[in-house]
Design an enzyme around this catalytic site. Structure first.
Site, PDB file in Angstrom:
ATOM      1  N   GLU A   1      40.311  47.934  44.091  1.00  0.00           N
ATOM      2  CA  GLU A   1      40.540  46.489  44.023  1.00  0.00           C
ATOM      3  C   GLU A   1      41.997  46.156  44.260  1.00  0.00           C
ATOM      4  OE1 GLU A   1      38.931  44.917  40.387  1.00  0.00           O
ATOM      5  OE2 GLU A   1      36.875  45.402  40.935  1.00  0.00           O
TER       6      GLU A   1
ATOM      7  N   HIS B   1      36.038  40.013  41.422  1.00  0.00           N
ATOM      8  CA  HIS B   1      36.179  40.365  40.009  1.00  0.00           C
ATOM      9  C   HIS B   1      36.417  39.121  39.151  1.00  0.00           C
ATOM     10  CE1 HIS B   1      37.312  43.978  37.286  1.00  0.00           C
ATOM     11  NE2 HIS B   1      36.766  43.029  36.560  1.00  0.00           N
TER      12      HIS B   1
END
Length: 315
Positions: free
Chosen positions: A265, A286
């Site tokens: 990420e 997220h």
């Protein structure tokens, strides 16, 4: 008392909840590691989300740290052993974003079942795709399978039961006689992982990322699922093998997927490219646990934990 905040939170709650503290609020520090390390000397507390690495290097720079507040529940970015060795307490915001994640799971399942998430842009382009969408599925009567049955999974189960779904879960850490299997509104059936995979119309993941859970949902697990099933991961990236998931979707072996978390990420372009052109995928950055309400709850819980910890330490 000096506290460093390296990622975003509700600043008004931070300052009002820690009166008299020296607050260094700079949510950009997460991207400026060297600046963060320089800011730590003299700090007693640090507040982070999921991207600040609390490791041996950081703890050495913050030799006076006594507590770390985590604006969320996952602790894979925090070296817990190193914190224990230095006497640094770690406070996750347990329970503060459960509702937000549970609502994300249910809403994603509903949208994917109906196939409507791409419709606004299609209509704006003049595509009256009524026939393509007239056979979307209802969520009522479908089977929700949960991998992991902690607090967020239980909130998800409550909502699913209220909407007429059947629910089962795999979690070897919850005893068969535990009251958690009756969360209100119905009964959640404890099952093996293979049973949950085979039964699920919607599979939702609720486990931390560990050596045991990494890629636990890979090509073999996906092959055990119904071709009309949907997979949702709002837990941790890496629990699902993203390449295997994309391959299953392209081959028509699954009906859809929602991913809010990724193995890396932000994910590199080659990872997200796996899903390019698929009309049955929801990808979000997220944010399942982030909402206006949960952001404030997470901040309140974290600030309260630090305030109480240092009040006890002083006493």
């Amino acid at each position: 008392m000096r506290v460093i905040v390296s990622e975003f939170m509700e600043e008004d709650i931070l300052r009002a909840g820690l009166p008299g503290w020296q607050v260094v609020y700079d949510p950009g520090l997460v991207e400026r590691r060297a600046d963060l390390l320089r800011a730590l000397p003299g700090a007693k507390a640090l507040i982070v989300r999921n991207h600040t690495r609390v490791d041996a290097e950081l703890l050495a720079a913050g030799a006076q740290l006594r507590a770390v507040g985590r604006l969320g529940v996952g602790l894979d970015n925090i070296d817990l052993a190193a914190c224990r060795a230095r006497g640094v307490a770690v406070f996750p915001a347990t329970g503060a974003n459960d509702i937000s994640v549970a609502e994300y799971v249910i809403s994603s399942a509903m949208v994917l079942m109906r196939g409507i998430h791409a419709m606004p842009s299609r209509l704006a382009d003049g595509d009256w795709a009524r026939n393509a969408l007239m056979n979307g599925r209802e969520i009522c009567g479908k089977h929700l399978g949960l991998v992991g049955f902690g607090a967020i999974a239980r909130e998800t189960a409550k909502r699913a039961l209220a909407m007429g779904m059947r629910v089962s879960a795999f979690d070897p850490h919850v005893a068969p006689g535990d009251a958690a299997w009756s969360p209100g509104g119905g009964r959640v059936a404890p099952r093996t992982l293979d049973e949950v995979l085979a039964a699920s119309d919607v599979l939702s993941l609720h486990v931390p990322l560990t050596a045991a859970t990494r890629h636990m949902i890979g090509s073999e697990a996906l092959a055990r699922m119904k071709p009309e099933a949907i997979v949702i991961n709002a837990a941790r990236g890496g629990v699902i093998d993203e390449a295997a998931l994309a391959a299953a979707l392209r081959a028509g072996r699954l009906a859809g997927a929602a991913l809010d978390v990724f193995e890396t990420e932000p994910p590199p372009p080659e990872d997200t490219a796996r899903f390019r052109g698929l009309g049955n995928v929801i990808l979000t950055p997220h944010i399942a646990g982030l909402s206006r309400e949960s952001n404030r709850r997470v901040s309140e819980v974290t600030v309260r934990a630090l305030r109480d910890h240092f009040a006890t330490e002083v006493a």
